[in-house]
Design a protein around this motif. Structure first.
Motif, PDB file in Angstrom:
ATOM      1  N   GLY A 148       0.825  -1.201   0.000  1.00 20.22           N
ATOM      2  CA  GLY A 148       0.000   0.000   0.000  1.00 20.22           C
ATOM      3  C   GLY A 148       0.858   1.249   0.000  1.00 20.22           C
ATOM      4  O   GLY A 148       1.666   1.470  -0.904  1.00 20.22           O
ATOM      5  N   ASN A 149       0.719   2.074   1.036  1.00 22.63           N
ATOM      6  CA  ASN A 149       1.501   3.299   1.171  1.00 22.63           C
ATOM      7  C   ASN A 149       2.711   3.126   2.080  1.00 22.63           C
ATOM      8  O   ASN A 149       3.301   4.121   2.525  1.00 22.63           O
ATOM      9  N   GLU A 150       3.103   1.887   2.330  1.00 23.16           N
ATOM     10  CA  GLU A 150       4.193   1.610   3.246  1.00 23.16           C
ATOM     11  C   GLU A 150       5.312   0.831   2.559  1.00 23.16           C
ATOM     12  O   GLU A 150       5.069   0.100   1.591  1.00 23.16           O
ATOM     13  N   LEU A 151       6.517   0.999   3.092  1.00 25.51           N
ATOM     14  CA  LEU A 151       7.683   0.266   2.611  1.00 25.51           C
ATOM     15  C   LEU A 151       8.240  -0.599   3.725  1.00 25.51           C
ATOM     16  O   LEU A 151       8.244  -0.203   4.894  1.00 25.51           O
ATOM     17  N   LEU A 152       8.720  -1.770   3.343  1.00 25.39           N
ATOM     18  CA  LEU A 152       9.363  -2.664   4.298  1.00 25.39           C
ATOM     19  C   LEU A 152      10.801  -2.232   4.520  1.00 25.39           C
ATOM     20  O   LEU A 152      11.581  -2.087   3.575  1.00 25.39           O
ATOM     21  N   LEU A 153      11.168  -2.013   5.780  1.00 22.83           N
ATOM     22  CA  LEU A 153      12.541  -1.672   6.132  1.00 22.83           C
ATOM     23  C   LEU A 153      12.994  -2.553   7.289  1.00 22.83           C
ATOM     24  O   LEU A 153      12.174  -2.937   8.129  1.00 22.83           O
ATOM     25  N   ALA A 154      14.284  -2.849   7.306  1.00 24.95           N
ATOM     26  CA  ALA A 154      14.800  -3.748   8.336  1.00 24.95           C
ATOM     27  C   ALA A 154      16.176  -3.274   8.786  1.00 24.95           C
ATOM     28  O   ALA A 154      16.858  -2.516   8.092  1.00 24.95           O
ATOM     29  N   GLU A 161      21.717   1.154  15.695  1.00 28.58           N
ATOM     30  CA  GLU A 161      20.306   1.359  16.035  1.00 28.58           C
ATOM     31  C   GLU A 161      19.807   2.656  15.398  1.00 28.58           C
ATOM     32  O   GLU A 161      20.508   3.661  15.371  1.00 28.58           O
ATOM     33  N   GLY A 162      18.586   2.582  14.876  1.00 24.51           N
ATOM     34  CA  GLY A 162      17.997   3.761  14.265  1.00 24.51           C
ATOM     35  C   GLY A 162      18.219   3.875  12.770  1.00 24.51           C
ATOM     36  O   GLY A 162      17.632   4.742  12.137  1.00 24.51           O
ATOM     37  N   ARG A 163      19.061   3.033  12.189  1.00 25.29           N
ATOM     38  CA  ARG A 163      19.275   3.053  10.744  1.00 25.29           C
ATOM     39  C   ARG A 163      18.664   1.805  10.121  1.00 25.29           C
ATOM     40  O   ARG A 163      18.923   0.686  10.580  1.00 25.29           O
ATOM     41  N   TYR A 164      17.891   1.991   9.058  1.00 26.15           N
ATOM     42  CA  TYR A 164      17.169   0.891   8.423  1.00 26.15           C
ATOM     43  C   TYR A 164      17.484   0.852   6.933  1.00 26.15           C
ATOM     44  O   TYR A 164      17.825   1.865   6.326  1.00 26.15           O
TER      45      TYR A 164
END
Length: 267
Positions: A148-154, A161-164
């Motif tokens: 949808g309007n979202e992206l998968l980040l990991a 920490e804090g970087r995807y």
């Protein structure tokens, strides 16, 4: 722009410029990483490889077992994330060729020392069995997944920490690129994807990958991070993304391009 298709491979000389590496670190002085021969003292245990021409100047990478005095050691990953496109090309190719030179000092077929280099291409010639040893290139996939309007980040365990970033992984023997996309995403976060589309590629020198970038769409499943690979993963709105890689990298390019596509559709 770095030109790599030169007809001959010269030896180090006074008019060239040099990138210095020691213990997998890039050496700098006042944040500069290109040097003349007069800026450092070549030693008998230094190894050098011609990497191409930049703005008409021959560029070499030199590897030291220990950094010369006075230089600052910098992690390659941090430098790449903070570099522009031209610097990225120089540093990435330099590190890949320095790694190849260091890892191919003996023939993998017969064990003979590899002391002869090809004059016109990056290859080492075995004088015993006549085989040529070229720089290794390992294909990897990297993919931006949309729901949808979202992206998968990991975030992997090696990332701060804090970087995807995006899901990425090596292509296995007998596997095509699209199969690698499906397998890696399922193995690392437990979801299935569809509508896989090629977007672009980029050399990635950790230590000799070629990253092949894709877009994909969510199909099914719940995010379940692989316990030995992924520290955390989730869906992020295209207009509320966390800290992601520099757009110089293919990961940053995929994320920003995918977000722009969603933004244009939502306008």
């Amino acid at each position: 722009m770095l030109e790599i298709g030169t007809n001959t491979h010269p030896s180090p000389h006074n008019d060239a410029r040099y990138i210095l590496i020691a213990k997998q670190k890039v050496l700098t002085l006042d944040k500069h990483f290109l040097f003349s021969l007069s800026d450092f003292h070549p030693s008998s245990d230094m190894r050098s490889v011609f990497i191409g021409q930049y703005e008409g100047i021959d560029i070499f990478v030199c590897r030291f077992p220990h950094p010369p005095k006075g230089f600052t050691e910098n992690g390659l990953r941090d430098m790449l994330f903070d570099s522009n496109e031209q610097e990225f090309d120089l540093l990435s190719r330099a590190h890949q060729l320095a790694t190849w030179d260091a890892d191919h000092q003996f023939c993998g077929r017969c064990g003979t020392p590899l002391i002869k280099k090809h004059e016109k291409e990056h290859a080492k010639l075995c004088q015993q069995c006549n085989i040529r040893h070229y720089p290794r290139i390992s294909p990897c996939i990297i993919v931006s997944v949309r729901k949808g309007n979202e992206l998968l980040l990991a975030r992997s365990f090696v990332m701060p920490e804090g970087r995807y970033s995006n899901i990425a992984g090596f292509v296995e023997a007998g596997e095509n690129l699209e199969q690698a996309v499906q397998r890696e995403i399922f193995e690392e976060v437990g979801i299935k994807v569809k509508n896989i589309r090629y977007q672009g590629s980029q050399p990635w020198s950790f230590p000799h990958q070629l990253m092949v970038g894709f877009f994909a769409e969510y199909e099914s499943g719940e995010i379940t991070p692989a316990p030995d690979e992924i520290a955390e993963a989730g869906w992020w709105r295209y207009d509320d993304l966390p800290n992601t890689p520099n757009p110089t990298s293919i990961s940053g390019q995929l994320i920003l391009t995918h977000a722009d596509i969603i933004a244009n559709e939502s306008a």
